[in-house]
Design a protein around this motif. Structure first.
Motif, PDB file in Angstrom:
ATOM      1  N   PRO B  41       0.820  -1.205   0.000  1.00  0.00           N
ATOM      2  CA  PRO B  41       0.000   0.000   0.000  1.00  0.00           C
ATOM      3  C   PRO B  41       0.859   1.263   0.000  1.00  0.00           C
ATOM      4  O   PRO B  41       0.335   2.364  -0.062  1.00  0.00           O
ATOM      5  CB  PRO B  41      -0.804  -0.122   1.291  1.00  0.00           C
ATOM      6  N   ALA B  95      -6.481   5.939  -1.559  1.00  0.00           N
ATOM      7  CA  ALA B  95      -7.566   4.946  -1.471  1.00  0.00           C
ATOM      8  C   ALA B  95      -7.441   3.931  -2.601  1.00  0.00           C
ATOM      9  O   ALA B  95      -7.622   2.726  -2.388  1.00  0.00           O
ATOM     10  CB  ALA B  95      -8.920   5.646  -1.535  1.00  0.00           C
ATOM     11  N   TRP B  96      -7.077   4.399  -3.799  1.00  0.00           N
ATOM     12  CA  TRP B  96      -6.956   3.504  -4.947  1.00  0.00           C
ATOM     13  C   TRP B  96      -5.804   2.509  -4.741  1.00  0.00           C
ATOM     14  O   TRP B  96      -5.955   1.313  -4.977  1.00  0.00           O
ATOM     15  CB  TRP B  96      -6.729   4.311  -6.228  1.00  0.00           C
ATOM     16  N   GLU B  99      -6.724   0.010  -2.007  1.00  0.00           N
ATOM     17  CA  GLU B  99      -7.739  -0.920  -2.514  1.00  0.00           C
ATOM     18  C   GLU B  99      -7.099  -1.959  -3.432  1.00  0.00           C
ATOM     19  O   GLU B  99      -7.358  -3.158  -3.325  1.00  0.00           O
ATOM     20  CB  GLU B  99      -8.817  -0.116  -3.269  1.00  0.00           C
ATOM     21  N   ARG B 100      -6.210  -1.489  -4.316  1.00  0.00           N
ATOM     22  CA  ARG B 100      -5.549  -2.390  -5.263  1.00  0.00           C
ATOM     23  C   ARG B 100      -4.643  -3.381  -4.525  1.00  0.00           C
ATOM     24  O   ARG B 100      -4.614  -4.558  -4.834  1.00  0.00           O
ATOM     25  CB  ARG B 100      -4.722  -1.573  -6.259  1.00  0.00           C
ATOM     26  N   ALA B 103      -6.793  -6.084  -2.647  1.00  0.00           N
ATOM     27  CA  ALA B 103      -7.825  -6.831  -3.381  1.00  0.00           C
ATOM     28  C   ALA B 103      -7.488  -8.320  -3.401  1.00  0.00           C
ATOM     29  O   ALA B 103      -6.399  -8.708  -3.824  1.00  0.00           O
ATOM     30  CB  ALA B 103      -7.937  -6.303  -4.807  1.00  0.00           C
ATOM     31  N   GLN B 114      -5.854  -3.407   8.280  1.00  0.00           N
ATOM     32  CA  GLN B 114      -7.160  -2.739   8.386  1.00  0.00           C
ATOM     33  C   GLN B 114      -7.249  -1.977   9.711  1.00  0.00           C
ATOM     34  O   GLN B 114      -7.741  -0.854   9.772  1.00  0.00           O
ATOM     35  CB  GLN B 114      -8.308  -3.763   8.313  1.00  0.00           C
ATOM     36  N   LYS B 117      -5.185   1.152   9.568  1.00  0.00           N
ATOM     37  CA  LYS B 117      -5.864   2.213   8.814  1.00  0.00           C
ATOM     38  C   LYS B 117      -6.907   2.897   9.692  1.00  0.00           C
ATOM     39  O   LYS B 117      -7.030   4.121   9.696  1.00  0.00           O
ATOM     40  CB  LYS B 117      -6.550   1.623   7.569  1.00  0.00           C
TER      41      LYS B 117
END
Lengths: 118, 224
Positions: B41, B95-96, B99-100, B103, B114, B117
């Motif tokens: 991330p 965020a992108w 998320e990527r 996934a 998580q 975050k």
């Protein structure tokens, strides 16, 4: 010095699978669809290779059902991580031998693997 | 043609050809680097972009307030607009990337991430939420001037470092601690100067983290 390359890992598709899963933190799993997407493999080919790795104890797969959808995740086992570590070490040993031979003009580098074998 | 002991039958049967150790090493490095890039991330590109953003935002505010004598804390409309747009772009990009990276990934490390975050979102909200009541309490200009540039980031940095250390995310713990140090140092710059010190400090921290992350992603599995 370890010069034996694990035949189960020493194959492009399976090496890609194991290396991709090893990039995850220990204990984390990856969905079948994401793995397939990352490696660009057909589902059939991926399933065949995953089964071979799972049969050797290198992978663990889990199926979960959410309503009508089924989700399959795969994770590298500690045995799989150990096998990849040993494979990487064997590659280092072999390539170290190749580099030494390449530095010597009298010995073609392409013969070094044969030399290490004898 | 030379073969790797014990591998010929398998590779030939499965792949229709030999697989040289050099090819294997190259493939292993290539796949590992790509996987590291896709799973992290902390994208070096995003971190570099963030370094530029903080320099532009905090530098813009500093340019806007540096001529105030006495300091009133009034920030120019253009600096605020630029800041809002860049923060929105940064949030969208972050965020992108998150998320990527996450996934299709599940497991204990993903759950810890998580939780991290969640803690950080709470720290950001708390850090800056204190700004509003302080503004209405109308403290002296020097206090008001220092607070938004320094104190929230001090809170966020220290909270982030503590949580990251508890989770054993050592690079993140170091980064958060460095942010807290930059914010604390900014307190010595005065109401206007604190914006510049925070901006340059955060820029250096993000560039350092980007370089560290890129180095770690490109590290070879086989070659020294």
């Amino acid at each position: 010095m370890t010069t034996e390359l694990d035949p189960l890992i020493h194959m492009p598709t399976r090496l890609k699978i194991v290396a991709t899963l090893a990039a995850l933190p220990d204990g984390d799993a990856l969905s079948f669809t994401r793995l397939q997407d990352m490696l660009g493999l057909t589902p059939g080919n991926l399933i065949i290779q995953l089964r071979k790795l799972e049969a050797a104890g290198y992978l663990a797969s889990t199926k979960t059902r959410n309503g009508s959808a089924q989700r399959t995740t795969v994770a590298l086992t500690s045995q799989g991580r150990t096998a990849l570590s040993a494979y990487t070490q064997a590659l280092r040993d072999l390539l170290g031998g190749l580099d030494v031979d390449a530095a010597s003009p009298a010995t073609p580098a392409t013969r070094s693997v044969q030399g290490m074998r004898s | 043609m030379d073969h790797i002991p014990g591998t010929v039958g398998t590779t030939t049967a499965d792949n229709g050809g030999d697989f040289d150790p050099r090819q294997a090493a190259d493939l292993l490095d290539q796949v590992t680097r790509r996987a590291r890039r896709q799973f992290t991330p902390l994208s070096p590109l995003l971190l570099t972009f963030r370094a530029v953003i903080v320099l532009v935002i905090f530098g813009g505010v500093w340019l806007s307030v540096r001529g105030e004598h006495p300091y009133t804390g009034h920030i120019g409309g253009r600096a605020i607009t630029v800041a809002v747009v860049l923060v929105a772009v940064n949030i969208g990009g972050t965020a992108w990337v998150i998320e990527r990276a996450g996934a299709g990934v599940s497991g204990p490390a993903q759950r810890k991430w998580q939780a991290w975050k969640g803690f950080m979102v709470a720290a950001w909200i708390i850090g800056y939420a204190i700004t509003a009541p302080l503004y209405h309490a109308a403290p002296g200009h020097p206090v008001w001037g220092l607070y938004p540039a320094s104190a929230p980031l001090l809170i966020i940095g220290l909270a982030g470092a503590a949580v990251a250390a508890a989770f054993r995310y050592w690079p993140l713990a170091g980064t958060c601690l460095a942010i807290a140090v930059a914010a604390a140092a900014a307190g010595f710059g005065g109401p206007a100067g604190s914006w510049l010190i925070t901006g340059t400090g955060l820029c250096a921290v993000y560039l350092g983290l980007a370089a560290f992350t890129a180095g770690r992603q490109h590290r070879s599995m086989v070659r020294p």
